[in-house]
Design an enzyme around this catalytic site. Sequence first.
Site, PDB file in Angstrom:
ATOM      1  N   ARG A 148     -14.340  -2.067  18.178  1.00 13.09           N
ATOM      2  CA  ARG A 148     -15.796  -2.616  18.545  1.00 13.09           C
ATOM      3  C   ARG A 148     -15.437  -4.063  17.705  1.00 13.09           C
ATOM      4  NH1 ARG A 148     -17.893  -0.710  12.503  1.00 13.09           N
ATOM      5  NH2 ARG A 148     -16.166  -0.321  11.635  1.00 13.09           N
TER       6      ARG A 148
ATOM      7  N   GLN B 194     -12.197   1.354   6.529  1.00 16.77           N
ATOM      8  CA  GLN B 194     -12.318   0.998   5.307  1.00 16.77           C
ATOM      9  C   GLN B 194     -11.071   0.528   4.709  1.00 16.77           C
ATOM     10  OE1 GLN B 194     -12.713   5.213   3.684  1.00 16.77           O
ATOM     11  NE2 GLN B 194     -13.142   3.712   1.006  1.00 16.77           N
TER      12      GLN B 194
ATOM     13  N   TYR C 112      -8.839  17.838  11.522  1.00 18.88           N
ATOM     14  CA  TYR C 112      -7.869  16.563  10.215  1.00 18.88           C
ATOM     15  C   TYR C 112      -6.859  17.063   9.899  1.00 18.88           C
ATOM     16  CZ  TYR C 112      -7.462  12.783   7.901  1.00 18.88           C
ATOM     17  OH  TYR C 112      -7.526  11.503   6.528  1.00 18.88           O
TER      18      TYR C 112
ATOM     19  N   GLY D  57      -7.386   0.005  15.203  1.00 22.00           N
ATOM     20  CA  GLY D  57      -8.148   0.745  13.922  1.00 22.00           C
ATOM     21  C   GLY D  57      -9.683  -0.439  12.702  1.00 22.00           C
TER      22      GLY D  57
HETATM   23  P1  NAD Z   1     -12.128   4.121   9.296  1.00 19.58           P
HETATM   24  O1  NAD Z   1     -13.140   5.609   9.788  1.00 19.58           O
HETATM   25  O2  NAD Z   1     -12.873   3.752   7.282  1.00 19.58           O
HETATM   26  O3  NAD Z   1     -11.762   3.638  10.388  1.00 19.58           O
HETATM   27  C1  NAD Z   1     -11.781   3.572  11.183  1.00 19.58           C
HETATM   28  C2  NAD Z   1     -11.637   2.471  12.550  1.00 19.58           C
HETATM   29  O4  NAD Z   1     -11.095   2.800  13.785  1.00 19.58           O
HETATM   30  C3  NAD Z   1     -12.918   2.459  12.629  1.00 19.58           C
HETATM   31  O5  NAD Z   1     -13.041   0.657  12.634  1.00 19.58           O
HETATM   32  C4  NAD Z   1     -13.159   2.251  13.705  1.00 19.58           C
HETATM   33  O6  NAD Z   1     -14.459   1.738  14.827  1.00 19.58           O
HETATM   34  C5  NAD Z   1     -12.088   2.516  14.784  1.00 19.58           C
HETATM   35  N1  NAD Z   1     -11.854   3.329  16.699  1.00 19.58           N
HETATM   36  C6  NAD Z   1     -12.399   4.441  15.771  1.00 19.58           C
HETATM   37  N2  NAD Z   1     -12.276   5.077  17.281  1.00 19.58           N
HETATM   38  C7  NAD Z   1     -10.984   4.144  17.557  1.00 19.58           C
HETATM   39  C8  NAD Z   1     -10.932   4.396  18.973  1.00 19.58           C
HETATM   40  N3  NAD Z   1     -10.604   4.834  19.972  1.00 19.58           N
HETATM   41  N4  NAD Z   1      -9.885   3.204  19.390  1.00 19.58           N
HETATM   42  C9  NAD Z   1      -9.167   1.912  18.914  1.00 19.58           C
HETATM   43  N5  NAD Z   1     -10.242   2.412  16.839  1.00 19.58           N
HETATM   44  C10 NAD Z   1     -11.012   3.092  16.978  1.00 19.58           C
HETATM   45  O7  NAD Z   1     -10.898   4.747   8.780  1.00 19.58           O
HETATM   46  P2  NAD Z   1     -10.311   4.581   7.411  1.00 19.58           P
HETATM   47  O8  NAD Z   1     -10.715   5.669   6.225  1.00 19.58           O
HETATM   48  O9  NAD Z   1      -9.757   2.870   7.656  1.00 19.58           O
HETATM   49  O10 NAD Z   1      -8.661   5.289   7.644  1.00 19.58           O
HETATM   50  C11 NAD Z   1      -7.363   4.611   9.134  1.00 19.58           C
HETATM   51  C12 NAD Z   1      -5.966   5.651   8.630  1.00 19.58           C
HETATM   52  O11 NAD Z   1      -6.185   6.219   7.858  1.00 19.58           O
HETATM   53  C13 NAD Z   1      -6.677   7.407   9.704  1.00 19.58           C
HETATM   54  O12 NAD Z   1      -5.742   7.621  10.646  1.00 19.58           O
HETATM   55  C14 NAD Z   1      -6.744   8.137   8.331  1.00 19.58           C
HETATM   56  O13 NAD Z   1      -6.600   9.340   8.632  1.00 19.58           O
HETATM   57  C15 NAD Z   1      -6.086   7.463   7.071  1.00 19.58           C
HETATM   58  N6  NAD Z   1      -6.260   8.104   5.605  1.00 19.58           N
HETATM   59  C16 NAD Z   1      -7.861   7.542   5.613  1.00 19.58           C
HETATM   60  C17 NAD Z   1      -8.156   7.457   3.696  1.00 19.58           C
HETATM   61  C18 NAD Z   1      -9.600   7.466   2.950  1.00 19.58           C
HETATM   62  O14 NAD Z   1      -9.611   8.188   2.775  1.00 19.58           O
HETATM   63  N7  NAD Z   1      -9.482   6.271   4.115  1.00 19.58           N
HETATM   64  C19 NAD Z   1      -7.194   8.347   3.274  1.00 19.58           C
HETATM   65  C20 NAD Z   1      -6.519   8.962   3.792  1.00 19.58           C
HETATM   66  C21 NAD Z   1      -5.698   8.831   4.911  1.00 19.58           C
HETATM   67  N1  SER Z   2     -10.462  10.488   2.573  1.00 17.31           N
HETATM   68  C1  SER Z   2      -9.880  11.071   3.591  1.00 17.31           C
HETATM   69  C2  SER Z   2     -10.578  11.968   4.255  1.00 17.31           C
HETATM   70  O1  SER Z   2     -11.425  12.702   3.314  1.00 17.31           O
HETATM   71  C3  SER Z   2      -8.613  12.089   3.303  1.00 17.31           C
HETATM   72  O2  SER Z   2      -7.690  11.581   4.144  1.00 17.31           O
HETATM   73  O3  SER Z   2     -10.435  13.184   5.047  1.00 17.31           O
END
Ligand code: NAD
Ligand code: SER
Length: 319
Positions: free
Chosen positions: A36, A12, A142, A8
């Site tokens: 992608r 972000q 989630y 992934g």
């Molecule tokens: P995001 O949605 O920005 O990015 C996810 C990435 O995963 C994307 O680039 C997408 O193309 C890729 N993806 C989707 N399906 C896929 C698949 N089948 N195989 C491979 N890649 C795939 O997410 P993020 O914000 O970078 O979050 C990453 C992790 O951090 C997640 O587990 C999320 O739950 C956790 N998290 C994020 C936040 C936040 O605020 N961003 C907060 C808490 C936890």
């Molecule tokens: N920023 C994330 C969400 O809102 C927290 O896991 O899903």
Amino acid sequence: MKKILVTGALGQIGSELVMKMREIYGNDNVIATDLRKLEGNPVVMNGPFELLDVTDHKTMLELAKKYEIDTLVHLAALLSATAEAKPLLAWNLNMGGLVNALEVARELNCQFFTPSSIGAFGPSTPKDNTPQDTIQRPTTMYGVNKVAGELLCDYYFKKFGVDTRGVRFPGLISYEVLPGGGTTDYAVDIYYEALKSGKYTSFIGEGTKMDMMYMPDAINAIIKIMEADGSKLIHRNAFNITAMSFEPEEIAAEIKKHIPGFIMDYNVDPIRQGIANSWPNSIDPTCAKNEWGFKAEYDLAKMTTDMLEKLSAKGIGAK
Ligand code: NAD
Ligand code: SER
């Protein structure tokens, strides 16, 4: 961490984590993967990049073997709002991807990181200064995925000795890549709209407090927990971490200090508001501080100054 595979990686977190890790560990030693491929993206251009669907265990294992990785950072997942809209897809991706990644880590004896979230808490969790160890009965898909994921990661540590580590991230705020479908996304959107139009309509209602963190602190936290002495970790999956907690009117007031004419109104989205209402107001990161030295550098004021500077430098809001 010598050879790291990130799933992934174009999301972000991944977009910034991969670049920081390549700076520290060397470009060739951080293998970025995603479902992608974004041509011209720095993550794709300045080091190894492979297409990988995390629900495909065979390809994940082949890539891990090909690059002889010793560390797996598993980021691919659906976030809270998207997961609520597509719960079955969320279950299959969030749990299927995680168990595949854990299996690869077990098979190749890799160190392992995956993020949990404040979404792992629910309405019966204590709302203020939420302890590390407490009630976790989330009411979102989630959250169900995140709690099951935390337990699964602990299981792989206890049963198979996989060195699994994780944090419960709050909402992450950043300027490189837009967030991918979360409940806390309003706190990113607001900066873009403040610069573009001087006004923002919040989908999260007045008085809704949630934990947040600026991306540089989140990236440092991942590197720090992975580099930490494992013998000092009492907890593993996953540590509460946070940098600040605010409600929409507080972030708006901070932006107003830079853009005096900025105005915010509300058009509350019941789905995302419901998710936000089920999460804590603020969580207690004491265990992360004591066990591996977690520290956040950015508060709301410092983050707001930096966000507005960085987005302006990217031309956001330029006429
Ligand atoms: P995001 O949605 O920005 O990015 C996810 C990435 O995963 C994307 O680039 C997408 O193309 C890729 N993806 C989707 N399906 C896929 C698949 N089948 N195989 C491979 N890649 C795939 O997410 P993020 O914000 O970078 O979050 C990453 C992790 O951090 C997640 O587990 C999320 O739950 C956790 N998290 C994020 C936040 C936040 O605020 N961003 C907060 C808490 C936890
Ligand atoms: N920023 C994330 C969400 O809102 C927290 O896991 O899903």
